[in-house]
Design a protein around this motif. Structure first.
Motif, PDB file in Angstrom:
ATOM      1  N   GLN A  13       9.673  -0.086   5.581  1.00  0.00           N
ATOM      2  CA  GLN A  13       9.678  -1.182   4.614  1.00  0.00           C
ATOM      3  C   GLN A  13       9.069  -2.412   5.273  1.00  0.00           C
ATOM      4  OE1 GLN A  13      13.529  -2.406   3.158  1.00  0.00           O
ATOM      5  NE2 GLN A  13      12.637  -2.987   1.204  1.00  0.00           N
ATOM      6  N   GLY A  14       8.278  -3.147   4.507  1.00  0.00           N
ATOM      7  CA  GLY A  14       7.653  -4.347   5.034  1.00  0.00           C
ATOM      8  C   GLY A  14       7.213  -5.278   3.914  1.00  0.00           C
ATOM      9  N   THR A  15       6.583  -6.362   4.333  1.00  0.00           N
ATOM     10  CA  THR A  15       6.116  -7.377   3.397  1.00  0.00           C
ATOM     11  C   THR A  15       4.602  -7.480   3.469  1.00  0.00           C
ATOM     12  OG1 THR A  15       8.154  -8.623   3.767  1.00  0.00           O
ATOM     13  CG2 THR A  15       6.323  -9.813   2.748  1.00  0.00           C
ATOM     14  N   VAL A  16       3.952  -7.485   2.311  1.00  0.00           N
ATOM     15  CA  VAL A  16       2.494  -7.630   2.272  1.00  0.00           C
ATOM     16  C   VAL A  16       2.146  -9.015   2.812  1.00  0.00           C
ATOM     17  CG1 VAL A  16       0.446  -7.729   0.798  1.00  0.00           C
ATOM     18  CG2 VAL A  16       2.241  -6.033   0.342  1.00  0.00           C
ATOM     19  N   LYS A  17       1.355  -9.018   3.877  1.00  0.00           N
ATOM     20  CA  LYS A  17       0.973 -10.261   4.536  1.00  0.00           C
ATOM     21  C   LYS A  17      -0.394 -10.755   4.070  1.00  0.00           C
ATOM     22  CE  LYS A  17       1.258 -13.419   7.781  1.00  0.00           C
ATOM     23  NZ  LYS A  17       2.187 -14.498   7.721  1.00  0.00           N
ATOM     24  N   ARG A  18      -1.324  -9.799   3.914  1.00  0.00           N
ATOM     25  CA  ARG A  18      -2.701 -10.195   3.591  1.00  0.00           C
ATOM     26  C   ARG A  18      -3.379  -9.072   2.804  1.00  0.00           C
ATOM     27  NH1 ARG A  18      -3.788 -12.158   8.154  1.00  0.00           N
ATOM     28  NH2 ARG A  18      -3.919 -10.205   9.247  1.00  0.00           N
ATOM     29  N   ILE A  19      -4.296  -9.486   1.932  1.00  0.00           N
ATOM     30  CA  ILE A  19      -5.102  -8.537   1.164  1.00  0.00           C
ATOM     31  C   ILE A  19      -6.548  -8.994   1.275  1.00  0.00           C
ATOM     32  CG2 ILE A  19      -5.576  -7.588  -1.119  1.00  0.00           C
ATOM     33  CD1 ILE A  19      -2.528  -8.461  -1.643  1.00  0.00           C
ATOM     34  N   ALA A  20      -7.415  -8.065   1.658  1.00  0.00           N
ATOM     35  CA  ALA A  20      -8.844  -8.356   1.756  1.00  0.00           C
ATOM     36  C   ALA A  20      -9.595  -7.154   1.201  1.00  0.00           C
ATOM     37  CB  ALA A  20      -9.249  -8.623   3.203  1.00  0.00           C
ATOM     38  N   LEU A  45       1.216  -2.643   9.790  1.00  0.00           N
ATOM     39  CA  LEU A  45       0.214  -1.618   9.522  1.00  0.00           C
ATOM     40  C   LEU A  45      -0.814  -2.152   8.550  1.00  0.00           C
ATOM     41  CD1 LEU A  45       0.836  -0.443   6.440  1.00  0.00           C
ATOM     42  CD2 LEU A  45       2.649   0.755   7.623  1.00  0.00           C
ATOM     43  N   SER A  46      -1.921  -1.436   8.462  1.00  0.00           N
ATOM     44  CA  SER A  46      -2.952  -1.721   7.464  1.00  0.00           C
ATOM     45  C   SER A  46      -3.242  -0.439   6.715  1.00  0.00           C
ATOM     46  CB  SER A  46      -4.241  -2.224   8.118  1.00  0.00           C
ATOM     47  OG  SER A  46      -4.040  -3.471   8.710  1.00  0.00           O
ATOM     48  N   LEU A  47      -3.551  -0.580   5.452  1.00  0.00           N
ATOM     49  CA  LEU A  47      -3.893   0.597   4.656  1.00  0.00           C
ATOM     50  C   LEU A  47      -4.970   0.237   3.652  1.00  0.00           C
ATOM     51  CD1 LEU A  47      -2.265   0.176   1.712  1.00  0.00           C
ATOM     52  CD2 LEU A  47      -0.350   0.730   3.163  1.00  0.00           C
ATOM     53  N   GLN A  79      -4.520   5.228   2.128  1.00  0.00           N
ATOM     54  CA  GLN A  79      -4.889   5.739   3.459  1.00  0.00           C
ATOM     55  C   GLN A  79      -4.425   4.740   4.502  1.00  0.00           C
ATOM     56  OE1 GLN A  79      -5.691   9.141   2.649  1.00  0.00           O
ATOM     57  NE2 GLN A  79      -6.578   8.791   4.649  1.00  0.00           N
ATOM     58  N   LEU A  80      -3.536   5.183   5.372  1.00  0.00           N
ATOM     59  CA  LEU A  80      -3.052   4.365   6.475  1.00  0.00           C
ATOM     60  C   LEU A  80      -4.143   4.323   7.536  1.00  0.00           C
ATOM     61  CD1 LEU A  80      -0.470   2.927   7.440  1.00  0.00           C
ATOM     62  CD2 LEU A  80       0.243   5.073   8.434  1.00  0.00           C
ATOM     63  N   THR A  81      -4.622   3.125   7.884  1.00  0.00           N
ATOM     64  CA  THR A  81      -5.761   3.000   8.791  1.00  0.00           C
ATOM     65  C   THR A  81      -5.417   2.377  10.131  1.00  0.00           C
ATOM     66  OG1 THR A  81      -6.353   0.872   7.813  1.00  0.00           O
ATOM     67  CG2 THR A  81      -7.433   2.837   6.914  1.00  0.00           C
ATOM     68  N   LYS A 133     -10.082  -3.835  -0.335  1.00  0.00           N
ATOM     69  CA  LYS A 133      -9.199  -2.672  -0.457  1.00  0.00           C
ATOM     70  C   LYS A 133      -8.157  -2.608   0.651  1.00  0.00           C
ATOM     71  CE  LYS A 133     -12.656   0.272  -2.656  1.00  0.00           C
ATOM     72  NZ  LYS A 133     -13.405   1.518  -2.551  1.00  0.00           N
ATOM     73  N   THR A 134      -8.244  -3.499   1.644  1.00  0.00           N
ATOM     74  CA  THR A 134      -7.328  -3.463   2.782  1.00  0.00           C
ATOM     75  C   THR A 134      -6.093  -4.318   2.508  1.00  0.00           C
ATOM     76  OG1 THR A 134      -9.163  -3.164   4.309  1.00  0.00           O
ATOM     77  CG2 THR A 134      -7.092  -3.922   5.254  1.00  0.00           C
ATOM     78  N   THR A 135      -4.932  -3.691   2.657  1.00  0.00           N
ATOM     79  CA  THR A 135      -3.655  -4.374   2.522  1.00  0.00           C
ATOM     80  C   THR A 135      -2.966  -4.325   3.877  1.00  0.00           C
ATOM     81  OG1 THR A 135      -3.462  -3.716   0.210  1.00  0.00           O
ATOM     82  CG2 THR A 135      -1.430  -4.359   1.318  1.00  0.00           C
ATOM     83  N   THR A 136      -2.536  -5.480   4.374  1.00  0.00           N
ATOM     84  CA  THR A 136      -1.850  -5.572   5.652  1.00  0.00           C
ATOM     85  C   THR A 136      -0.379  -5.856   5.405  1.00  0.00           C
ATOM     86  OG1 THR A 136      -3.853  -6.429   6.679  1.00  0.00           O
ATOM     87  CG2 THR A 136      -1.809  -6.744   7.888  1.00  0.00           C
ATOM     88  N   VAL A 137       0.481  -5.066   6.058  1.00  0.00           N
ATOM     89  CA  VAL A 137       1.924  -5.171   5.878  1.00  0.00           C
ATOM     90  C   VAL A 137       2.561  -5.462   7.227  1.00  0.00           C
ATOM     91  CG1 VAL A 137       4.008  -3.897   5.198  1.00  0.00           C
ATOM     92  CG2 VAL A 137       1.863  -3.538   3.947  1.00  0.00           C
TER      93      VAL A 137
END
Length: 127
Positions: free
Chosen positions: A86-93, A58-60, A49-51, A95-99
């Motif tokens: 296309q992007g790079t995963v910057k942070r994971i917290a 973006l965050s999902l 889910q894109l949030t 269930k939230t993944t930030t790209v």
């Protein structure tokens, strides 16, 4: 004579100063189904889910495991057009993944910018 220290806005209006505001690009909150997968083609793309969406990233929400530094491709419908970013995963917290995006193609950048503009300035727009 007007007091130069007083704001012309009501006290309920607040603006983030440079210290609190970390993002340089506008983002919007949303709830759109998307698919995310590794750009190298390994594994199968998963539903998420894109949030949160902006021209810089973006965050999902996903229960699938990604790692910081993974290069991913996200696909979703935006303004009735299938969009691939296309992007790079910057942070994971949790269930939230930030790209973050390295660079958006001009047509995708324009589509995201139009979406953000409609969100902020066109209250009748159906997003």
């Amino acid at each position: 004579m007007a007091d130069s220290q007083k704001s012309i806005f009501s006290d309920s209006y607040s603006m983030y100063g440079g210290v609190k505001q970390k993002r340089k690009k506008a983002r919007v909150k949303l709830d759109i189904a998307c698919e995310i997968g590794l750009s190298n083609g390994k594994g199968t793309p998963v539903t998420a889910q894109l949030t949160d969406l902006g021209t810089g990233g973006l965050s999902l929400q996903t229960t699938s495991l990604f790692y910081e530094g993974d290069v991913v491709t996200i696909s979703f419908m935006l303004n009735k057009v299938k969009t691939f970013i296309q992007g790079t995963v910057k942070r994971i917290a949790g269930k939230t993944t930030t790209v973050i995006f390295s660079e958006l193609p001009p047509d995708v950048h324009a589509r995201v910018q139009e979406f953000i503009h409609k969100h902020y300035f066109d209250p009748k727009a159906k997003l």
